[in-house]
Design an enzyme around this catalytic site. Sequence first.
Site, mmCIF file in Angstrom:
data_model
loop_
_atom_site.group_PDB
_atom_site.id
_atom_site.type_symbol
_atom_site.label_atom_id
_atom_site.label_comp_id
_atom_site.label_asym_id
_atom_site.label_seq_id
_atom_site.Cartn_x
_atom_site.Cartn_y
_atom_site.Cartn_z
ATOM 1 N N ALA A 4 0.833 -1.212 0.000
ATOM 2 C CA ALA A 4 0.000 0.000 0.000
ATOM 3 C C ALA A 4 0.867 1.262 0.000
ATOM 4 C CB ALA A 4 -0.928 -0.003 1.219
ATOM 5 N N TRP A 5 0.549 2.176 -0.921
ATOM 6 C CA TRP A 5 1.276 3.458 -1.005
ATOM 7 C C TRP A 5 0.493 4.384 -1.927
ATOM 8 C CZ3 TRP A 5 5.648 4.273 1.892
ATOM 9 C CH2 TRP A 5 6.289 5.509 1.721
ATOM 10 N N TYR A 18 9.213 11.061 -2.813
ATOM 11 C CA TYR A 18 8.908 9.627 -2.852
ATOM 12 C C TYR A 18 10.098 8.825 -2.341
ATOM 13 C CZ TYR A 18 7.868 5.059 -4.985
ATOM 14 O OH TYR A 18 7.653 3.727 -5.207
#
Length: 266
Positions: free
Chosen positions: A68-69, A130
């Site tokens: 999940a991201w 990121y």
Amino acid sequence: MKIAVTGANGFLGIGVVEELTRRGNDVVAVDRAVNRIPDCVTRIQASLFDMVDPYAEMGNPDCIVHLAWRDGFKHNSAAHMEDLPLHVEFVRKLSSSPLRRLAIMGSMHEIGYHEGGIRAGTPCNPQSMYGIAKNALRQAAMLTCADADIELQWLRGYYIVDNNPYGASIFSKICKASAEGKKSFPFTTGQCQYDFLDYGDFCSLVADVVTGAKGDGIYNISSGHPEKLGDRVERFILENGLDIKLDYGAFPDRPYDSPAVWGTRC
């Protein structure tokens, strides 16, 4: 093996769930939406970070694969730093559970500007939000898992090739542009060399690591060799029969893009 996969309804999650299930594992798919997960898989529709005891709520798995991201293809999105404490807290919650193996998806962008092959011990100096967030999560997870005697497998991802028009990669964007009838696609110089893996091969390598006996460490989910971006995209266009041309030089290369970078397979 019972394996829970977070972000299971996303771009990577769908393929990883499919590959792990194909290999006979008992897979638990966890995401805010689960509409793209087949009925044969145990599905948990929930907000991951709202879970009080994620290990128990996921059914006491042998391994959790944390994919999940948010905004993975938007390298300077505010979401990366906003969500970082939530990911760290998620790992902390797991540290007080009986979980023995945790695999987390990382990224080559943890490294920053680098020329040549990337190994597990290559120094990190991320050049995007990121990359900074992924690198910080890796460092926090390594400390937390070591203290809790949890085996941590850090899955360092590179470039994935897939013809899904609904994704956010360069390949998905080209498919979408072609489907809309566009005949040209704005592009960089195409000279930078990256490490590319077809989607199915990527998911297979992830499954190899998380179901294998290799133990903790940093694993490159990579082909092990570089290829020019322009060459790979041109080949992708031919492979998929797309009627579209690349407009070279329409966009500049990013300042943190290396002339050649790849993940070693040793």
